[in-house]
Design an enzyme around this catalytic site. Structure first.
Site: not given
Length: 362
Positions: A197, A103, A173
């Site tokens: 999530k 990511w 993030d």
């Protein structure tokens, strides 16, 4: 409900049963309105109350300082990969990225399209089995910000502490570990996270941004890509993902009723310890992918010495009601995502299944 799966999906992920049941009760008729919240105008008083309450709950639970704004946006964290440098990466400055895995690499790839980027640190040499050491993160003098990915979902690594970047804004993030543990928000310029999530369903993206940084949005950007647009309009510039925000509201109430972020962090520690202990005590039958110093409490990645046994593990686990234990295609192996809403009982069941599988196949 005895037919609930042991849900270890990486995202969209498990939601608490009581949250789903409350949404079910209110689904057709929200608070006596004669319609679902999905059918309401986002300009209505009933919806705005839900919207503003979710912001207030986030401020309370995450101890967000007054000089930060809470935004509910769309497009996932992947849109933030581009929107962030569009707003903050001004001429003559560079964006510094600590590369910790899949990511983080996607984030820096998008930033390169906008302006100058610098790799401040990388754990690629260790196969992304750890996060970069804080002492390795180099902050350039002309940096507009330093970006980290607090938890790598695919590799199963997580920062155990955060770098001190001085006067340069730290951006994170936090898509896969937001509200899973206490964080000093004042150490960050921007925190962003997809909701799917730990915060609710997919469709809404949370951005927490310091007011002075948002004030610098270039006027040349399209309105929807400017942070100041959404601040001025309380995230209601266009039609928001109203049902997803309603679900985030319920999820935040569940976190508060569970004892808040401190209690959630303790529960997450207890849950993941069950599985990590099973790995560590397996005599090498199971091996963790992430190095112990960087192990995630959200995504447990591990291997079995034999790929055929890994396939059998996934097949047998599915037969016993486990979902989502196959590792990401980029890393392979096995992965259990143990987000806030995954109950202790699911991790107990997984640890027992793992021990039993080893007894039968070791």
């Amino acid at each position: 409900m005895s037919n609930r799966a042991y849900n270890f999906n990486a995202g969209p992920a498990a939601l608490p049963l009581e949250v789903l049941q409350q949404a079910q009760e209110q689904f057709v008729d929200f608070n006596g309105a004669g319609m679902s919240i999905m059918e309401m105008s986002h300009r209505s008083a009933a919806y705005e109350q839900v919207h503003n309450e979710a912001q207030a709950l986030l401020r309370e639970l995450f101890a967000i300082p007054d000089n930060y704004r809470v935004l509910f946006l769309q497009g996932g964290a992947s849109t933030q990969f581009g929107m962030l440098p569009m707003n903050l990466l001004t001429a003559g400055r560079a964006a510094a990225y600590a590369i910790s895995g899949n990511w983080a690499n996607k984030a820096v790839k998008e930033a390169k399209l906008i302006g100058e980027t610098i790799v401040a640190a990388s754990s690629e040499g260790d196969g992304y089995r750890r996060t970069p050491a804080l002492t390795d993160i180099i902050v350039p003098e002309h940096a507009a910000y330093v970006h980290i990915t607090s938890n790598e979902t695919i590799e199963g690594t997580q920062y155990q502490a955060f770098p001190d970047t001085g006067s340069v804004p730290l951006v994170a993030d936090m898509s896969s570990d937001i509200l899973s543990r206490p964080v000093d928000v004042s150490k960050f310029g921007v925190i962003y996270a997809g909701a799917q999530k730990n915060l609710g369903p997919s469709g809404v993206t949370l951005v927490i941004i310091r007011e002075d940084l948002a004030a610098e949005s270039p006027k040349s950007l399209p309105s929807m890509l400017r942070y100041d647009t959404h601040i001025k309009n309380n995230s209601l510039y266009n039609t928001p993902p109203s049902f997803a925000i309603y679900m985030v509201n319920l999820m935040l109430k569940w976190i508060r009723s569970s004892g808040g972020v401190d209690a959630i962090a303790q529960a997450n520690q207890a849950k993941t310890a069950l599985v990590y202990d099973t790995i560590d005590n397996s005599g090498g039958f199971y091996t963790g992918f992430a190095l112990p110093v960087s192990r995630s409490r959200m995504n447990i990645t591990f291997r079995i010495h034999n790929e055929e046994l890994e396939k059998l593990f996934v097949k047998e686990s599915e037969q016993q009601g486990f979902v989502g234990l196959k590792g990401h295609r980029d890393v392979g192996g096995l992965r259990a995502s143990t987000y806030n809403a995954v109950p202790l009982e699911s991790c107990q069941a997984l640890a027992q299944f793992m021990a039993d599988f080893q007894r039968r196949n070791g």
